[in-house]
Design a protein around this motif. Structure first.
Motif, PDB file in Angstrom:
ATOM      1  N   ASP A  72       0.832  -1.201   0.000  1.00 22.26           N
ATOM      2  CA  ASP A  72       0.000   0.000   0.000  1.00 22.26           C
ATOM      3  C   ASP A  72       0.869   1.255   0.000  1.00 22.26           C
ATOM      4  O   ASP A  72       0.575   2.239  -0.682  1.00 22.26           O
ATOM      5  CB  ASP A  72      -0.920  -0.010   1.222  1.00 22.26           C
ATOM      6  CG  ASP A  72      -1.831   1.203   1.260  1.00 22.26           C
ATOM      7  OD1 ASP A  72      -2.508   1.464   0.241  1.00 22.26           O
ATOM      8  OD2 ASP A  72      -1.859   1.902   2.294  1.00 22.26           O
ATOM      9  N   LYS A  73       1.944   1.237   0.769  1.00 21.82           N
ATOM     10  CA  LYS A  73       2.898   2.345   0.794  1.00 21.82           C
ATOM     11  C   LYS A  73       3.975   2.053  -0.252  1.00 21.82           C
ATOM     12  O   LYS A  73       4.731   1.093  -0.132  1.00 21.82           O
ATOM     13  CB  LYS A  73       3.528   2.501   2.178  1.00 21.82           C
ATOM     14  CG  LYS A  73       2.517   2.552   3.328  1.00 21.82           C
ATOM     15  CD  LYS A  73       1.506   3.673   3.175  1.00 21.82           C
ATOM     16  CE  LYS A  73       0.577   3.738   4.387  1.00 21.82           C
ATOM     17  NZ  LYS A  73      -0.505   4.724   4.203  1.00 21.82           N
ATOM     18  N   LYS A  74       4.049   2.878  -1.275  1.00 26.81           N
ATOM     19  CA  LYS A  74       4.869   2.567  -2.442  1.00 26.81           C
ATOM     20  C   LYS A  74       6.363   2.675  -2.170  1.00 26.81           C
ATOM     21  O   LYS A  74       7.165   1.941  -2.736  1.00 26.81           O
ATOM     22  CB  LYS A  74       4.484   3.490  -3.605  1.00 26.81           C
ATOM     23  CG  LYS A  74       3.002   3.490  -3.939  1.00 26.81           C
ATOM     24  CD  LYS A  74       2.467   2.089  -4.210  1.00 26.81           C
ATOM     25  CE  LYS A  74       0.997   2.115  -4.587  1.00 26.81           C
ATOM     26  NZ  LYS A  74       0.442   0.750  -4.740  1.00 26.81           N
ATOM     27  N   PRO A  76       8.263   2.668   1.112  1.00 29.68           N
ATOM     28  CA  PRO A  76       8.390   2.607   2.570  1.00 29.68           C
ATOM     29  C   PRO A  76       9.830   2.707   3.039  1.00 29.68           C
ATOM     30  O   PRO A  76      10.755   2.243   2.367  1.00 29.68           O
ATOM     31  CB  PRO A  76       7.797   1.244   2.917  1.00 29.68           C
ATOM     32  CG  PRO A  76       8.045   0.409   1.698  1.00 29.68           C
ATOM     33  CD  PRO A  76       7.933   1.351   0.532  1.00 29.68           C
ATOM     34  N   CYS A 101       9.951  12.325   3.376  1.00 28.38           N
ATOM     35  CA  CYS A 101       8.500  12.257   3.602  1.00 28.38           C
ATOM     36  C   CYS A 101       7.835  13.608   3.343  1.00 28.38           C
ATOM     37  O   CYS A 101       6.728  13.674   2.787  1.00 28.38           O
ATOM     38  CB  CYS A 101       8.204  11.805   5.022  1.00 28.38           C
ATOM     39  SG  CYS A 101       8.554  10.061   5.334  1.00 28.38           S
ATOM     40  N   ASP A 106       4.533   9.804  -1.592  1.00 30.44           N
ATOM     41  CA  ASP A 106       4.716   8.361  -1.740  1.00 30.44           C
ATOM     42  C   ASP A 106       5.754   7.794  -0.781  1.00 30.44           C
ATOM     43  O   ASP A 106       5.889   6.576  -0.665  1.00 30.44           O
ATOM     44  CB  ASP A 106       5.112   8.025  -3.179  1.00 30.44           C
ATOM     45  CG  ASP A 106       3.943   8.177  -4.144  1.00 30.44           C
ATOM     46  OD1 ASP A 106       2.840   7.720  -3.807  1.00 30.44           O
ATOM     47  OD2 ASP A 106       4.139   8.774  -5.222  1.00 30.44           O
ATOM     48  N   TYR A 108       6.926   6.944   2.904  1.00 28.77           N
ATOM     49  CA  TYR A 108       6.322   6.729   4.210  1.00 28.77           C
ATOM     50  C   TYR A 108       7.324   6.068   5.141  1.00 28.77           C
ATOM     51  O   TYR A 108       8.116   5.208   4.711  1.00 28.77           O
ATOM     52  CB  TYR A 108       5.106   5.808   4.107  1.00 28.77           C
ATOM     53  CG  TYR A 108       3.851   6.470   3.575  1.00 28.77           C
ATOM     54  CD1 TYR A 108       2.931   7.049   4.437  1.00 28.77           C
ATOM     55  CD2 TYR A 108       3.600   6.506   2.211  1.00 28.77           C
ATOM     56  CE1 TYR A 108       1.766   7.641   3.967  1.00 28.77           C
ATOM     57  CE2 TYR A 108       2.445   7.094   1.710  1.00 28.77           C
ATOM     58  CZ  TYR A 108       1.538   7.659   2.599  1.00 28.77           C
ATOM     59  OH  TYR A 108       0.400   8.249   2.109  1.00 28.77           O
ATOM     60  N   ASN A 110       7.395   3.363   7.358  1.00 34.25           N
ATOM     61  CA  ASN A 110       6.474   2.230   7.451  1.00 34.25           C
ATOM     62  C   ASN A 110       7.271   0.933   7.475  1.00 34.25           C
ATOM     63  O   ASN A 110       8.227   0.775   6.714  1.00 34.25           O
ATOM     64  CB  ASN A 110       5.514   2.262   6.252  1.00 34.25           C
ATOM     65  CG  ASN A 110       4.477   1.164   6.300  1.00 34.25           C
ATOM     66  OD1 ASN A 110       4.751   0.036   5.889  1.00 34.25           O
ATOM     67  ND2 ASN A 110       3.291   1.485   6.799  1.00 34.25           N
TER      68      ASN A 110
END
Length: 255
Positions: A72-74, A76, A101, A106, A108, A110
């Motif tokens: 989902d996070k392109k 990370p 960030c 895009d 993140y 994460n």
């Protein structure tokens, strides 16, 4: 044998041996392409590419690698405050992580793609034997969308232009695929971004970490760097044909 099981002395000995081949470091290297997995087959080759850099030139090393699945996070970046290998801890550049960030939606912080199996840890084992004092940042590419790759390259080019950072792009192309290697070299030499992206979209690439490799080439284009691949004496070796570096002085060549 995986590099994680190598001692500091073993790595330093191979780095010293590699330096005797070219005898001096290169003050102008901004990025390198390194094997995703470093083992007995490509250890000498990996040490060779790292032995070219001048460690005093870099405060931070940014390690970019492809994630095998779409997340989902392109783009990370793990939330770790440090990364630890058998050779010790390396602090994370939290300021740069937050700067990325802030620069683009895009990126993140994460941990969805984080694991101890990341190529980051492979690179750190050699980096800890090359650089005495540095921080690190890990970026994963978790999407094959050309727009994401272009965005990553653009942000790296813009943000890191003013930083004393070394970029390490993790990728592999098996030594048996010399025909594809020549095709890749031709695309790079042409500096044709459209051909590069078409190559990605065609599905023909057998590169492990294609997105990482293409992002690295796009940054090299933007910074007007020239690529050198360690081919030549490694002709019969196993391991990646894409091991190389990009600097401001060299021409595209085999060394």
């Amino acid at each position: 044998m995986n590099i994680i099981s190598y001692s500091r002395e073993q790595i330093q000995e191979e780095l010293a041996h590699a330096r005797t081949k070219h005898r001096e470091t290169n003050d102008h290297i901004r990025l390198i392409f390194a094997p995703t997995r470093i083992n007995h087959d490509n250890f000498e080759r990996a040490c060779d590419i790292y032995s070219h850099i001048e460690p005093e030139n870099y405060d931070t090393v940014v390690v970019i690698e492809s994630f095998p699945k779409v997340l989902d996070k392109k783009l990370p970046m793990p939330s770790n405050k440090f990364f630890e290998t058998p050779l010790g801890r390396v602090p994370v550049n939290d300021f740069l992580r937050n700067e990325l960030c802030d620069e683009d939606d895009d990126f993140y912080i994460n941990d969805e793609g984080y694991s101890r199996d990341m190529s980051l840890y492979q690179q750190l084992m050699i980096l800890q034997c090359v650089c005495s004092d540095f921080s690190v940042l890990s970026i994963q590419i978790a999407d094959n969308d050309p727009a994401i790759i272009k965005e990553l390259a653009y942000v790296l080019e813009e943000v890191l232009a003013s930083h004393n950072a070394l970029l390490v792009f993790c990728c592999d192309l098996e030594n048996s695929r010399k025909h594809e290697f020549q095709k890749v070299k031709e695309i790079v030499e042409s500096e044709n971004e459209s051909r590069l992206m078409n190559y990605l979209n065609s599905g023909e690439s057998k590169i492990t970490g294609t997105t990482s490799f293409i992002a690295g080439v796009l940054v090299a284009f933007a910074w007007d760097l020239k690529l050198s691949f360690l081919n030549g004496e490694y002709e019969e070796y196993d391991g990646s044909l894409l091991t190389g570096y990009a600097d401001r002085e060299s021409i595209i060549r085999n060394v």
